[in-house]
Design an enzyme around this catalytic site. Structure first.
Site, PDB file in Angstrom:
ATOM      1  N   LYS A 172      -1.107  11.706   0.668  1.00  0.00           N
ATOM      2  CA  LYS A 172      -0.907  10.255   0.714  1.00  0.00           C
ATOM      3  C   LYS A 172       0.483   9.947   1.227  1.00  0.00           C
ATOM      4  CE  LYS A 172      -2.015   6.014   0.173  1.00  0.00           C
ATOM      5  NZ  LYS A 172      -1.152   5.760   1.353  1.00  0.00           N
ATOM      6  N   SER A 180       3.595   3.890  -1.743  1.00  0.00           N
ATOM      7  CA  SER A 180       2.142   4.045  -1.818  1.00  0.00           C
ATOM      8  C   SER A 180       1.668   5.433  -2.238  1.00  0.00           C
ATOM      9  CB  SER A 180       1.503   3.678  -0.479  1.00  0.00           C
ATOM     10  OG  SER A 180       1.553   2.282  -0.285  1.00  0.00           O
ATOM     11  N   GLY A 210       3.610   7.089   2.020  1.00  0.00           N
ATOM     12  CA  GLY A 210       4.212   5.947   1.344  1.00  0.00           C
ATOM     13  C   GLY A 210       5.427   5.477   2.108  1.00  0.00           C
TER      14      GLY A 210
END
Length: 273
Positions: A203, A56, A205
């Site tokens: 971010k 992600s 992931g």
């Protein structure tokens, strides 16, 4: 102004201990931090040039594509409804979602709405122009599912060093997209307040390697946290990649983020002053 989440400060004992301390049930494959302006490494530990699935963290690139193409308008538009049949193994995904919520909760089906809107050719062209890892968004061999999942344990791979190179380009408006797309992407990524006036933008992931029979190896999940940290005019880019040694919860990427964030200001050391 966007409300930032505050992280309670912790006091590290020493830098070596911070780097060595693993996420529970995981080993750290790479920790890399660099000055965003000069590219000079502050920390570079582990196998940082080996490519794995971006999982992600690729949503940063997808956001750029979405804003540049016009499919995404701003942090809160469009609001897309959840529909039966969408991937929804996370309960937080089963509700209307805007770009800011998409990135914060890593809503998988929203990513697919972006890629479907782009189409195969434009999606592949963006990946190539971004020089994003191996830029291979073809998907699983013979399945033609690049728009659906090429960034999750599939064809697309990127190294931690390539991750921070990409983030440096993002924060310096050096990617082949409009300035507005870059600005909106930076505004939409989750920001978290840290001790001593630092703010981290990043971010997570998580993805699981594929087994020979096509199933997921949930005991050896990869976990990423990628982004940049700022204070005043000073910025650093970072990437941390861990891999689980046995099945654990919550997802690896969340554990990586929550382990790395309290240590980031201390890891910067005197270079941050």
């Amino acid at each position: 102004m966007k409300t930032l989440r505050r992280l309670a400060p912790t006091v590290p004992l020493c830098i070596a201990a911070l780097l060595a301390a693993p996420v529970a049930h995981a080993r750290t494959l790479c920790t890399v931090i660099a000055d965003a302006d000069t590219g000079e490494f502050v920390v570079k530990q582990g196998q940082c040039d080996e490519r794995v699935t971006p999982a992600s963290t690729f949503k940063i690139a997808l956001a750029l594509m979405g804003f540049d193409s016009g499919f995404l308008k701003n942090e809160h538009a469009p609001v897309l409804p959840f529909r039966e049949g969408y991937p929804a193994w996370n309960e937080s995904w089963k509700q209307p979602t805007d770009p800011q919520r998409w990135l914060k909760y890593s809503v998988f089906w929203f990513s697919q709405r972006v890629t479907y809107a782009l189409g195969k050719e434009r999606f592949a062209r963006y990946a190539e122009e971004f020089a994003y890892g191996n830029a291979d968004v073809s998907g699983d061999p013979g399945k033609g599912n690049g728009l659906e999942r090429s960034w999750v344990s599939s064809s697309l791979k990127i190294s931690p060093l390539e991750q921070i190179g990409f983030v440096r380009k993002l924060i310096h408006d050096q990617l082949p997209v409009s300035r507005g797309a870059s600005e909106m992407t930076r505004r939409t990524i989750e920001a978290i307040e840290l001790p001593d006036g630092w703010t981290a933008h990043g971010k997570t992931g998580t993805a699981y390697p594929k087994m020979p029979d096509g199933s997921s190896d949930e005991a050896h999940g990869y976990g990423w946290y990628v982004g940049w940290i700022t204070k005043g005019k000073k910025s650093f880019v970072f990437a941390r990649l861990d891999q689980d040694e046995k099945k654990a919860s919550p997802p690896t990427g969340l554990r990586v983020r929550d382990s790395l964030l309290p240590t980031l200001p201390a890891l910067l050391g005197p270079t941050a002053k």
